[in-house]
Design a protein around this motif. Structure first.
Motif, PDB file in Angstrom:
ATOM      1  N   LEU A 192      92.034 -40.707 -64.641  1.00  0.00           N
ATOM      2  CA  LEU A 192      91.216 -41.871 -65.012  1.00  0.00           C
ATOM      3  C   LEU A 192      91.490 -42.291 -66.460  1.00  0.00           C
ATOM      4  N   LEU A 193      91.570 -41.308 -67.344  1.00  0.00           N
ATOM      5  CA  LEU A 193      91.802 -41.617 -68.760  1.00  0.00           C
ATOM      6  C   LEU A 193      93.195 -42.224 -68.966  1.00  0.00           C
ATOM      7  N   ALA A 194      94.174 -41.737 -68.193  1.00  0.00           N
ATOM      8  CA  ALA A 194      95.529 -42.308 -68.292  1.00  0.00           C
ATOM      9  C   ALA A 194      95.524 -43.770 -67.852  1.00  0.00           C
ATOM     10  N   LEU A 195      94.733 -44.041 -66.822  1.00  0.00           N
ATOM     11  CA  LEU A 195      94.627 -45.413 -66.326  1.00  0.00           C
ATOM     12  C   LEU A 195      94.012 -46.326 -67.395  1.00  0.00           C
ATOM     13  N   GLU A 225      79.824 -43.047 -69.288  1.00  0.00           N
ATOM     14  CA  GLU A 225      80.086 -41.664 -68.856  1.00  0.00           C
ATOM     15  C   GLU A 225      81.029 -41.621 -67.644  1.00  0.00           C
ATOM     16  N   PRO A 226      82.215 -42.193 -67.768  1.00  0.00           N
ATOM     17  CA  PRO A 226      83.079 -42.289 -66.582  1.00  0.00           C
ATOM     18  C   PRO A 226      83.644 -40.960 -66.114  1.00  0.00           C
ATOM     19  N   THR A 227      83.633 -39.943 -66.963  1.00  0.00           N
ATOM     20  CA  THR A 227      84.265 -38.680 -66.551  1.00  0.00           C
ATOM     21  C   THR A 227      83.258 -37.638 -66.077  1.00  0.00           C
ATOM     22  N   LEU A 264      84.558 -48.232 -58.552  1.00  0.00           N
ATOM     23  CA  LEU A 264      83.735 -48.977 -59.522  1.00  0.00           C
ATOM     24  C   LEU A 264      84.606 -49.572 -60.626  1.00  0.00           C
ATOM     25  N   LEU A 265      85.651 -48.854 -60.989  1.00  0.00           N
ATOM     26  CA  LEU A 265      86.592 -49.390 -61.983  1.00  0.00           C
ATOM     27  C   LEU A 265      87.324 -50.608 -61.404  1.00  0.00           C
TER      28      LEU A 265
END
Lengths: 252, 297
Positions: A171-174, A158-160, A142-143
């Protein structure tokens, strides 16, 4: 995009003319990250939908910066997996969305989609059915779809949620890389204060119809959080990262 | 073999009509299954049938006679189209908003329309013979002029759904993201429901309510079990529907059986769906399960 990506003045957001959150004032420079935090049902997603143009503002003004183009990453469980889309099909939905007919821009659409999948590290999943992917893989697809729309602003709801520790950190690093290396503006809706403490530069905190907005260091302090949450709150630094902890049952 | 070729030659117009209806139902039906509005797919043929029933009833009244200006009330096709259009408008719901209230409303419409289609025809001169035609269809009555009429209505539906399939899917799969990218999801919903209403109205009169519903749901559902990727699913649904309609027709036309075409084609389509479920079951057991890969999870 230069200048402010987003400016809100006395903005009220809500449904069918009924405000859920009123009087929001904020200015988000391009390339920064806004964390939108609050418990379930507080109005975080309503604010995000208003910014994306899916809902009209109830009152006040909302100005989007020049060249504002949003890529939206919804919650993974908001998408019905009944249709056997391949991951590549899901991403291709947003690539060259301006091309109406199926035979125009077909190759370009596929190239953009594959690049976007590679960019988020799941290029090898292109041919697999979306519904067979794990939560973390779906979130990345989706990202990738949001990135395939060539956004200047990336909005994530709410991606996490539902991700394990490794998938969340990755994901957060990206997201951090997209902001720091590509100057993308990030709007991050979450209920986790600790997530925004690390990833956001500004915070919009919504709780029980009240809200506070400002820089992370200004908002994530016990004296600001305790009146909003009605309980003692600790803000600690652990391994160079800010960690926010609520302490229910104790006296502030 | 010679008998089979003779049957195909003799019924070629009717076979072509029934395949055209089946393919159109299947292509539109992929969206019906994908949007999880199968109950609407069941209700709309009944609503169209009630429209046909009303036209039978009104045919018995002098005020709809020649020169009255209300002769169109006697047109089965037009009344079916009007009823299906009204039904589609009444049952339209944005995808993603699912709830028991909507299902109950659709079921109520289904019951009302099903009852009306019988009661209204009861008052016509031909009575239950017409009821039989509504349920089982009148495939053998598809002559060249009716085939041309079917093509005139269903051709544009097929063209529109083929050209806009990406956007129609995007608007139903994730309407919020689609809106964010400037796609007018409301307009695409309207187009889809218009296509659905036209397809149902034409197919009910040609092949009956049962067959219309079956071809609206089963080819799409079978194709989703067999194929991956949006193009493959649409092509697969169209192919399976054509196979089911043609095989059903030829089976029904066998002089040893002499079965009604609509129910026979429906039964064949159910068998194809069952076979698709079986193939998927075997494929899954042979290791086609959830993504096992070294990519980040």
């Amino acid at each position: 995009m230069t200048g402010n990506a987003l400016e809100a003045r006395a903005l009220s957001v809500g449904w069918r003319g009924r405000p859920v959150v009123e009087g929001i004032d904020l200015a988000l420079p391009a390339g920064e990250a806004l964390g939108i935090v609050g418990p379930n049902g507080s109005g975080k997603s309503t604010f995000l939908r208003t910014v994306l143009g899916l809902l009209p503002p109830v009152a006040g003004t909302l100005r989007r910066g020049d060249g504002f183009r949003a890529g939206y990453v919804p919650q993974t469980d908001s998408i019905d997996p009944v249709f056997p889309f391949r991951a590549l099909d899901v991403v291709a939905m947003a690539a060259r969305a301006d091309a109406i007919l199926p035979f125009t821009a077909g190759r370009e659409r596929e190239r953009i989609s594959r690049e976007a999948l590679d960019r988020v590290g799941v290029g090898r999943l292109a041919g697999l059915p979306y519904r067979d992917l794990s939560g973390g893989q779906r979130q990345r697809v989706l990202l990738a779809r949001a990135l395939a729309s060539r956004p200047t602003v990336l909005a994530l709801d709410e991606p996490t949620t539902g991700l394990d520790l490794e998938a969340e950190a990755s994901l957060l690093a990206l997201l951090r890389r997209l902001r720091e290396e590509e100057g993308m503006t990030i709007l991050l809706v979450t209920h986790a204060l600790t997530t925004v403490a690390d990833e956001a530069t500004q915070v919009l905190l919504i709780h029980g119809g009240r809200h506070r907005e400002g820089a992370v260091g200004e908002i994530l302090r016990p004296e600001v959080l305790e009146p909003l949450y009605g309980m003692p709150v600790r803000v600690d630094e652990v391994a160079g990262r800010r960690v926010v902890t609520g302490l229910p049952g104790r006296t502030a | 073999m010679t008998d089979l070729l003779e049957t195909i030659r003799f019924f070629r117009t009717a076979i072509a009509g029934s395949v055209l209806v089946a393919v159109c139902c299947a292509v539109v039906g992929v969206h019906v299954v994908g949007r999880r509005i199968v109950l609407t797919g069941l209700a709309l043929p009944q609503v169209a049938a009630a429209g046909i029933g009303l036209s039978f009833l009104l045919s018995g009244f002098a005020f709809t006679g020649e020169g009255s200006g209300l002769g169109w009330l006697r047109s089965h096709d037009l009344m079916a189209l009007l009823a299906a259009g009204a039904g589609a408008a009444a049952l339209t719901e944005r995808p993603g908003r699912r709830g028991a209230g909507r299902e109950v409303r659709t079921a109520a419409v289904l019951c009302l329309a099903g009852g009306l289609s019988f009661l209204l025809v009861q008052g016509s001169a031909l009575g239950m013979e017409e009821v039989r035609n509504i349920v089982a269809g009148d495939v053998l009555g598809i002559h060249e002029e009716r085939l041309a009429q079917l093509a005139l209505f269903l051709g544009p539906v097929l063209l529109l759904t083929a050209l806009l399939h990406r956007r129609l899917l995007f608007a139903s799969f994730d309407p919020e993201m689609a809106s964010t990218l400037g796609i007018r999801t409301g307009l695409h919903d309207l187009l889809f429901h218009a296509c659905l209403a036209v397809t149902v109205a034409r197919s009910v009169h040609a092949t009956g309510t049962l067959s219309s519903f079956a071809f609206l749901v089963l080819p799409g559902a079978a194709s989703m079990r067999l194929f991956r990727g949006q193009g493959a699913v649409f092509a697969g649904a169209a192919g399976l529907a054509a196979l089911g309609a043609a095989a059903g027709f030829l089976l029904a036309a066998d002089e040893r059986l002499d079965w009604p075409v609509g129910p026979t084609a429906t039964a064949v389509m159910v068998l194809i769906f069952g076979a698709a479920c079986g193939v998927r079951w075997v494929l899954d057991r042979r290791g086609g399960g959830p993504a096992a890969s070294s990519a980040p999870r």
